[in-house]
Scaffold this motif. Structure first.
Motif, short mmCIF file in Angstrom:
data_model
loop_
_atom_site.label_atom_id
_atom_site.label_comp_id
_atom_site.label_asym_id
_atom_site.label_seq_id
_atom_site.Cartn_x
_atom_site.Cartn_y
_atom_site.Cartn_z
N ALA A 49 -0.76 -1.24 -4.39
CA ALA A 49 -0.17 -0.35 -5.40
C ALA A 49 0.46 -1.13 -6.55
N ALA A 50 0.19 -2.44 -6.61
CA ALA A 50 0.84 -3.29 -7.63
C ALA A 50 0.55 -2.81 -9.04
N GLY A 51 -0.66 -2.30 -9.29
CA GLY A 51 -1.04 -1.87 -10.62
C GLY A 51 -0.83 -0.39 -10.89
N THR A 52 -0.19 0.30 -9.96
CA THR A 52 0.06 1.74 -10.11
C THR A 52 1.43 1.97 -10.72
N PRO A 53 1.56 2.87 -11.71
CA PRO A 53 2.89 3.16 -12.27
C PRO A 53 3.84 3.66 -11.18
N VAL A 54 5.08 3.20 -11.24
CA VAL A 54 6.07 3.57 -10.22
C VAL A 54 6.31 5.07 -10.20
N VAL A 55 6.13 5.75 -11.32
CA VAL A 55 6.31 7.20 -11.37
C VAL A 55 5.37 7.91 -10.40
N ASP A 56 4.26 7.28 -10.05
CA ASP A 56 3.30 7.86 -9.12
C ASP A 56 3.53 7.42 -7.67
N TYR A 57 4.57 6.64 -7.41
CA TYR A 57 4.87 6.21 -6.05
C TYR A 57 5.51 7.35 -5.26
N SER A 58 5.33 7.29 -3.94
CA SER A 58 6.08 8.18 -3.06
C SER A 58 7.54 7.75 -3.04
N ALA A 59 8.40 8.58 -2.42
CA ALA A 59 9.82 8.24 -2.33
C ALA A 59 10.03 6.94 -1.57
N GLY A 60 9.28 6.75 -0.49
CA GLY A 60 9.41 5.52 0.29
C GLY A 60 8.94 4.29 -0.46
N MET A 61 7.82 4.42 -1.18
CA MET A 61 7.32 3.30 -1.98
C MET A 61 8.30 2.94 -3.09
N THR A 62 8.91 3.95 -3.70
CA THR A 62 9.89 3.70 -4.75
C THR A 62 11.09 2.95 -4.20
N LYS A 63 11.52 3.33 -2.99
CA LYS A 63 12.64 2.63 -2.35
C LYS A 63 12.28 1.17 -2.11
N LYS A 64 11.05 0.92 -1.68
CA LYS A 64 10.64 -0.45 -1.38
C LYS A 64 10.52 -1.30 -2.64
N VAL A 65 9.99 -0.75 -3.72
CA VAL A 65 9.87 -1.55 -4.94
C VAL A 65 11.26 -1.80 -5.55
N ALA A 66 12.19 -0.86 -5.36
CA ALA A 66 13.56 -1.07 -5.82
C ALA A 66 14.23 -2.19 -5.02
N LEU A 67 13.93 -2.27 -3.73
CA LEU A 67 14.46 -3.36 -2.91
C LEU A 67 13.86 -4.70 -3.35
N ALA A 68 12.57 -4.70 -3.68
CA ALA A 68 11.95 -5.92 -4.20
C ALA A 68 12.65 -6.38 -5.48
N CYS A 69 13.00 -5.44 -6.34
CA CYS A 69 13.73 -5.79 -7.57
C CYS A 69 15.11 -6.37 -7.25
N ALA A 70 15.75 -5.86 -6.20
CA ALA A 70 17.07 -6.36 -5.81
C ALA A 70 16.98 -7.78 -5.26
N LEU A 71 15.83 -8.15 -4.70
CA LEU A 71 15.68 -9.46 -4.06
C LEU A 71 15.14 -10.55 -4.98
N VAL A 72 14.48 -10.18 -6.07
CA VAL A 72 13.65 -11.14 -6.79
C VAL A 72 14.42 -12.33 -7.35
#
Length: 276
Positions: free
Chosen positions: A153-176
């Protein structure tokens, strides 16, 4: 943007690039003193004092409206307190906000993401805001998307993510940016059990390497299983804090929480609700 390999193996632990720095000091990861916040006549947080030891996995629990999110928002520089101080590894959040925020990875409740970016772009953008070079942020973004099972899903806009995927990408942002302190508000909400188990492993590895995690959650089982320290707050006040064993005092954390907070109804419910 980084070309992320689609068939790359999944890492089983936090990558070295995202581990917290090796240097340590004796200061608490977070020190709250006299923290207070009012919204009109409502007291949201009432002079809260709390010390979070470096290297701990710290749970913050309380009923709805207890002041957990308000406390964490003030502690991470998102909401200015009416009174009190916040120190992150000895750096005052409100006197030196830029320096303090570099030490924090924050997964905040209700904060909007730049969701028109793809997942890869969002994590990359976040890393570059923290001063990472393009090469650094490219490697770290690829690692984190693999860990979070978001490579496809790396090339998919975050607006199209599920709630769980959005939570995971937000955690990735917190860790980077490899923070020394992670502050996570309901990190497992809407996340599937397999992803939740993977995230637990990441967080355990992070604290084992010297990082500190503060997690706010309504799940007493999760906090009792994962955390070594816990604080219970209600109506903006600290009711108990310490190691999990100290706070629960031989009971389950759930029973101790209910005992301290109160409000449990022992009735069997209204007559009309019974089926016989």
């Amino acid at each position: 943007m980084t070309d992320i390999p689609r068939d790359a193996p999944q890492p089983s632990a936090l990558p070295e690039a995202v581990a917290p720095p090796a240097s340590r000091d004796s200061l608490p990861a977070m020190q709250l003193a006299g923290l207070a916040k009012h919204f009109g006549q409502k007291v949201a947080v009432a002079g809260l004092d709390l010390t979070v030891p470096t290297g701990s996995f710290y749970g913050l629990v309380g009923p709805n409206g207890a002041g957990k999110t308000t406390t964490l928002s003030m502690a991470t520089g998102l909401l200015r307190p009416d009174a009190g101080t916040v120190g992150i590894h000895g750096v005052d959040v409100w006197t030196h906000p830029v320096e303090a925020k570099k030490l924090i990875g924050n997964l905040a409740d209700g904060v909007r993401l730049f969701d028109r970016l793809t997942g890869e772009q969002l994590v990359t953008y976040t890393g570059m805001m923290f001063g990472l070079t393009r090469d650094e942020v490219g490697a770290r973004t690829a690692d984190l998307l693999q860990i979070m099972d978001l490579t496809e899903a790396a090339g998919t806009p975050v607006v199209d993510y599920s709630a769980g995927m959005t939570k995971k990408v937000a955690l990735a942002c917190a860790l980077v940016h490899a923070p020394r302190l992670l502050v996570l508000d309901e990190p497992f909400e809407s996340v599937d059990p397999v992803s939740a188990a993977n995230i637990e492993d990441i967080l355990r590895g992070y604290t084992a390497s010297g990082g500190t995690v503060i997690v706010s959650s309504h799940s007493m089982d999760l906090v009792q299983r994962m955390c070594d320290h816990v604080a219970i707050i209600a109506q903006g006040r600290l009711l108990a804090s310490g190691t999990v064993d100290e706070v629960r005092g031989g009971q389950t954390l759930q029973d101790r929480f209910v005992e301290l907070v109160g409000g449990r109804h022992h009735a069997e419910g209204p007559q009309w609700l019974r089926q016989s």
